[in-house]
Structure formats: C-alpha cells, structure tokens
Scaffold this motif. Structure first.
Motif, PDB file in Angstrom:
ATOM      1  N   ALA A   1      18.505  74.018 -33.271  1.00 48.98           N
ATOM      2  CA  ALA A   1      20.091  74.174 -33.406  1.00 48.98           C
ATOM      3  C   ALA A   1      20.168  75.477 -34.415  1.00 48.98           C
ATOM      4  O   ALA A   1      19.519  75.655 -35.156  1.00 48.98           O
ATOM      5  CB  ALA A   1      20.726  73.131 -33.894  1.00 48.98           C
ATOM      6  N   LYS A   2      21.184  76.277 -34.038  1.00 50.17           N
ATOM      7  CA  LYS A   2      21.221  77.229 -34.886  1.00 50.17           C
ATOM      8  C   LYS A   2      22.757  77.384 -35.275  1.00 50.17           C
ATOM      9  O   LYS A   2      23.824  77.144 -34.488  1.00 50.17           O
ATOM     10  CB  LYS A   2      21.219  78.581 -34.111  1.00 50.17           C
ATOM     11  CG  LYS A   2      21.383  79.829 -35.064  1.00 50.17           C
ATOM     12  CD  LYS A   2      20.900  81.187 -34.158  1.00 50.17           C
ATOM     13  CE  LYS A   2      20.981  82.347 -35.007  1.00 50.17           C
ATOM     14  NZ  LYS A   2      20.681  83.576 -34.317  1.00 50.17           N
ATOM     15  N   ARG A   3      22.947  77.773 -36.571  1.00 55.28           N
ATOM     16  CA  ARG A   3      24.529  78.015 -37.074  1.00 55.28           C
ATOM     17  C   ARG A   3      24.405  79.260 -38.072  1.00 55.28           C
ATOM     18  O   ARG A   3      23.954  79.102 -39.044  1.00 55.28           O
ATOM     19  CB  ARG A   3      25.062  76.746 -37.684  1.00 55.28           C
ATOM     20  CG  ARG A   3      26.531  76.992 -38.087  1.00 55.28           C
ATOM     21  CD  ARG A   3      27.278  75.797 -38.454  1.00 55.28           C
ATOM     22  NE  ARG A   3      26.711  75.016 -39.594  1.00 55.28           N
ATOM     23  CZ  ARG A   3      27.106  74.126 -40.191  1.00 55.28           C
ATOM     24  NH1 ARG A   3      28.004  73.239 -39.550  1.00 55.28           N
ATOM     25  NH2 ARG A   3      26.552  73.675 -41.352  1.00 55.28           N
TER      26      ARG A   3
ATOM     27  N   LEU B   1      26.566  67.905 -32.896  1.00 53.90           N
ATOM     28  CA  LEU B   1      26.139  69.062 -33.518  1.00 53.90           C
ATOM     29  C   LEU B   1      27.025  70.320 -33.147  1.00 53.90           C
ATOM     30  O   LEU B   1      27.598  71.081 -33.953  1.00 53.90           O
ATOM     31  CB  LEU B   1      24.748  69.600 -33.580  1.00 53.90           C
ATOM     32  CG  LEU B   1      23.765  68.970 -34.199  1.00 53.90           C
ATOM     33  CD1 LEU B   1      22.469  69.089 -33.875  1.00 53.90           C
ATOM     34  CD2 LEU B   1      23.903  69.210 -35.816  1.00 53.90           C
ATOM     35  N   ARG B   2      27.017  70.336 -31.796  1.00 55.44           N
ATOM     36  CA  ARG B   2      27.997  71.218 -31.219  1.00 55.44           C
ATOM     37  C   ARG B   2      29.485  71.255 -31.723  1.00 55.44           C
ATOM     38  O   ARG B   2      30.214  72.283 -31.990  1.00 55.44           O
ATOM     39  CB  ARG B   2      27.939  71.332 -29.765  1.00 55.44           C
ATOM     40  CG  ARG B   2      26.781  71.968 -29.125  1.00 55.44           C
ATOM     41  CD  ARG B   2      26.631  71.718 -27.715  1.00 55.44           C
ATOM     42  NE  ARG B   2      27.718  72.380 -26.982  1.00 55.44           N
ATOM     43  CZ  ARG B   2      28.322  72.314 -25.823  1.00 55.44           C
ATOM     44  NH1 ARG B   2      27.484  71.230 -25.019  1.00 55.44           N
ATOM     45  NH2 ARG B   2      29.062  72.773 -25.241  1.00 55.44           N
TER      46      ARG B   2
ATOM     47  N   HIS C   1      23.750  62.638 -40.474  1.00 53.65           N
ATOM     48  CA  HIS C   1      23.186  63.738 -40.573  1.00 53.65           C
ATOM     49  C   HIS C   1      22.455  64.226 -41.859  1.00 53.65           C
ATOM     50  O   HIS C   1      23.223  64.334 -43.231  1.00 53.65           O
ATOM     51  CB  HIS C   1      23.842  65.030 -40.170  1.00 53.65           C
ATOM     52  CG  HIS C   1      23.392  66.273 -39.962  1.00 53.65           C
ATOM     53  ND1 HIS C   1      24.289  67.524 -39.573  1.00 53.65           N
ATOM     54  CD2 HIS C   1      21.954  66.931 -40.103  1.00 53.65           C
ATOM     55  CE1 HIS C   1      23.263  68.437 -39.431  1.00 53.65           C
ATOM     56  NE2 HIS C   1      22.116  68.076 -39.941  1.00 53.65           N
TER      57      HIS C   1
ATOM     58  N   TRP D   1      27.517  74.144 -34.343  1.00 55.10           N
ATOM     59  CA  TRP D   1      25.971  74.549 -33.929  1.00 55.10           C
ATOM     60  C   TRP D   1      25.813  74.854 -32.686  1.00 55.10           C
ATOM     61  O   TRP D   1      26.655  74.308 -31.838  1.00 55.10           O
ATOM     62  CB  TRP D   1      25.247  73.255 -34.399  1.00 55.10           C
ATOM     63  CG  TRP D   1      24.914  73.035 -35.725  1.00 55.10           C
ATOM     64  CD1 TRP D   1      25.887  72.206 -36.741  1.00 55.10           C
ATOM     65  CD2 TRP D   1      23.975  73.430 -36.884  1.00 55.10           C
ATOM     66  NE1 TRP D   1      25.339  72.118 -37.966  1.00 55.10           N
ATOM     67  CE2 TRP D   1      24.003  72.850 -38.065  1.00 55.10           C
ATOM     68  CE3 TRP D   1      22.810  74.149 -36.586  1.00 55.10           C
ATOM     69  CZ2 TRP D   1      23.226  73.184 -39.179  1.00 55.10           C
ATOM     70  CZ3 TRP D   1      22.078  74.427 -37.653  1.00 55.10           C
ATOM     71  CH2 TRP D   1      22.435  73.872 -38.905  1.00 55.10           C
ATOM     72  N   GLN D   2      25.120  75.792 -32.327  1.00 50.28           N
ATOM     73  CA  GLN D   2      24.679  76.229 -30.976  1.00 50.28           C
ATOM     74  C   GLN D   2      23.232  75.450 -30.943  1.00 50.28           C
ATOM     75  O   GLN D   2      22.300  75.656 -31.491  1.00 50.28           O
ATOM     76  CB  GLN D   2      24.465  77.659 -31.006  1.00 50.28           C
ATOM     77  CG  GLN D   2      23.929  78.347 -29.789  1.00 50.28           C
ATOM     78  CD  GLN D   2      23.674  79.615 -29.685  1.00 50.28           C
ATOM     79  OE1 GLN D   2      23.905  80.359 -30.407  1.00 50.28           O
ATOM     80  NE2 GLN D   2      23.253  80.176 -28.624  1.00 50.28           N
TER      81      GLN D   2
ATOM     82  N   LYS E   1      30.150  70.363 -34.536  1.00 50.39           N
ATOM     83  CA  LYS E   1      30.194  70.889 -35.981  1.00 50.39           C
ATOM     84  C   LYS E   1      29.900  72.274 -36.114  1.00 50.39           C
ATOM     85  O   LYS E   1      29.627  72.765 -37.059  1.00 50.39           O
ATOM     86  CB  LYS E   1      29.327  70.105 -36.815  1.00 50.39           C
ATOM     87  CG  LYS E   1      29.375  68.653 -37.073  1.00 50.39           C
ATOM     88  CD  LYS E   1      30.753  68.146 -37.777  1.00 50.39           C
ATOM     89  CE  LYS E   1      30.807  66.811 -38.009  1.00 50.39           C
ATOM     90  NZ  LYS E   1      32.047  66.954 -38.847  1.00 50.39           N
TER      91      LYS E   1
ATOM     92  N   SER F   1      23.305  66.250 -29.807  1.00 50.76           N
ATOM     93  CA  SER F   1      23.639  67.428 -29.445  1.00 50.76           C
ATOM     94  C   SER F   1      25.083  67.813 -29.425  1.00 50.76           C
ATOM     95  O   SER F   1      25.563  68.863 -29.965  1.00 50.76           O
ATOM     96  CB  SER F   1      22.777  67.892 -28.301  1.00 50.76           C
ATOM     97  OG  SER F   1      23.302  67.430 -27.207  1.00 50.76           O
TER      98      SER F   1
END
Length: 116
Positions: free
Chosen positions: A44-46, A21-22, A109, A26-27, A24, A18
C-alpha cells in the motif's frame, strides 16, 4: 479441507484489510506478492510511504495477540527485501505493517511492526 478454509478466511481478511486501508487514504499497489522467500499480503502507498502489510485473520479476537511473532515478521521482512525496489522507485520510505482482524473486532493496524 481445513487448509482450504484457512486459505479462504485469509484471503477474505486481506480484502477487508485492503478496504480498511483504502478508507484511511491508502492506495493498494499490489496483493499477494510471491517471492522465493515468502509472500507479502498487501503493498500500500500513502504519500511518500510504501507499506508492506501482513494481514492476520483469527476466528476469535482473543487470538489476535498471538497472531504475529518475530519469526513471521522476519519472513515478511525477507520477502520485502527481495521486492522493495519495485515499489519504492521514487525514494519513498518503506515499512512493514501488520493488520489484525477478527469477527466483531475493529481492525488493529500496527504501523512499522518490524524493527530489526
């Protein structure tokens, strides 16, 4: 006792994934989403994309190549099908990703890992 250690290592891997990802962009929308057919480690959302992420942690980087298979991805896909409507309410695209982690290895990833 071994199961508890594996569980703890898995949760630690999810935290690391996580954070990665953040970094990169991403939320993180959710963690450890339980469904009747399985669990989703991260949501996750982007932008207009929702990724349902399976995280695999291994003690040795050599073991990462065998950490995920079609059976496991199928279980994640079934879990996603059960809950995707909760997260993609605005017409977002969805996909299933995998993040592979091991000590001393850069996170791997795999975007759009499930393609039935």
């Amino acid at each position: 006792m071994t199961r508890q250690i594996a569980e703890q290592s898995g949760r630690s891997g999810e935290v690391r994934a996580s954070l990665w990802l953040r970094a990169k962009g991403w939320q993180i929308l959710d963690r450890r989403v339980k469904t009747p057919v399985g669990e989703i480690d991260l949501v996750a959302k982007r932008g207009k994309l929702i990724a349902f992420v399976e995280v695999k942690w291994r003690k040795r980087r050599e073991d990462l190549d065998h950490a995920i298979d079609e059976f496991r991805l199928g279980r994640v896909a079934a879990a996603v099908e059960a809950v995707a409507h909760r997260y993609a309410e605005g017409g977002e695209d969805i996909r299933i990703d995998v993040i592979l982690l091991a000590p001393g290895a850069f996170p791997r990833h795999i975007a759009n890992a499930w393609q039935p």
